[in-house]
Scaffold this active site. Sequence first.
Site, short mmCIF file in Angstrom:
data_model
loop_
_atom_site.label_atom_id
_atom_site.label_comp_id
_atom_site.label_asym_id
_atom_site.label_seq_id
_atom_site.Cartn_x
_atom_site.Cartn_y
_atom_site.Cartn_z
CG HIS A 149 -6.81 -5.20 1.83
ND1 HIS A 149 -6.40 -6.15 2.74
CD2 HIS A 149 -7.96 -4.66 2.32
CE1 HIS A 149 -7.27 -6.20 3.75
NE2 HIS A 149 -8.21 -5.31 3.51
CG ASP A 176 -5.25 -10.00 3.34
OD1 ASP A 176 -4.90 -10.53 2.26
OD2 ASP A 176 -4.98 -8.82 3.62
CG HIS A 184 -1.99 -1.01 1.21
ND1 HIS A 184 -2.84 -1.20 0.13
CD2 HIS A 184 -2.36 -1.93 2.14
CE1 HIS A 184 -3.67 -2.20 0.40
NE2 HIS A 184 -3.39 -2.66 1.61
CG ASP A 219 -3.08 -8.41 0.65
OD1 ASP A 219 -2.31 -8.69 1.57
OD2 ASP A 219 -4.11 -7.71 0.81
#
Length: 308
Positions: A164, A245, A125, A162
């Site tokens: 996200h 995740d 991120h 991931d």
Amino acid sequence: MTTLLLTHPACLAHDTGFGHPEQPARLRAIERALAAKDFSGLQREKAPLAELAAIERLHPEAYVAKIKAGIPKELHNSLDPDTVVSPGSWEAVLRATGAATRAVDQVMAGTADNAFCAVRPPGHHAEPSRAMGFCLFNCIGVAALHARAVHGASRVAVVDFDVHHGNGTQAAFWNDKDLFYGSTHQMPLFPGTGAKDETGVGNIWNAPLAPGDDGENFRSAFSTRIMPALNAFAPDFLLVSAGFDAHVKDPLAQLRLQEDDFAWVTETLLEAAAKHSGGRLVSVLEGGYDLDALASSTAVHVRTLMGA
């Protein structure tokens, strides 16, 4: 095949405070899982400190200095509502980034066939000039630029599973046709990026998944959107943002992947590496916040790397 595991105790000293999902216990869970007898064949190294020059290929010098200045002498400091640092965070992020660049060095040298970096804080991120989403430096992006600058890799790919979207990696690669970013992720979800029409210069490939999607949906998106683009790009080095995740038990999202889905995607990426990059593949830990699911999913991922 030789798989290198890079980690460092300093990554445990990045203290995000009580109740924060990106906690030191994540690494401890992975350490316990990888201490099992069937991982005795791993080649293990302590992660070195990254050189600032390597980090500054992606992050401006002023941004790196700002992160260092934001590290408190005691307790905690919040860089944004999600991203917390403590006195141990500077060494931790240097070790995390150093693990990724060292893994590239060792795989390029042939000392290992592939590598997994069990490190924190995560990185995907972190945009070139912005920390966010638990991330300070974009370890995987730094590793990609290191592969190019130091080892002459001309076409470097990052594939990110991931849950996200890796907005930071996408932002860093956006205008560079010789860098590829492909991502499966839940949408809508933090950070809000990752739509199919975000394509950079034809080098960005997003495959968003809906809340509740399971392994069949994931495998379909990966097989029909990410893999054809990756094969067309034909990287000479492959990096993986390995977030776990998307597991059904993870508390921060609503996908429903299981351990066998992570084994499948690892095997699929190993096949791509064998086809295009001489088997060279480096995987770096990103998310995964249910400790049991993180441990079991990482174990499956690493076991698959070892069986390549």
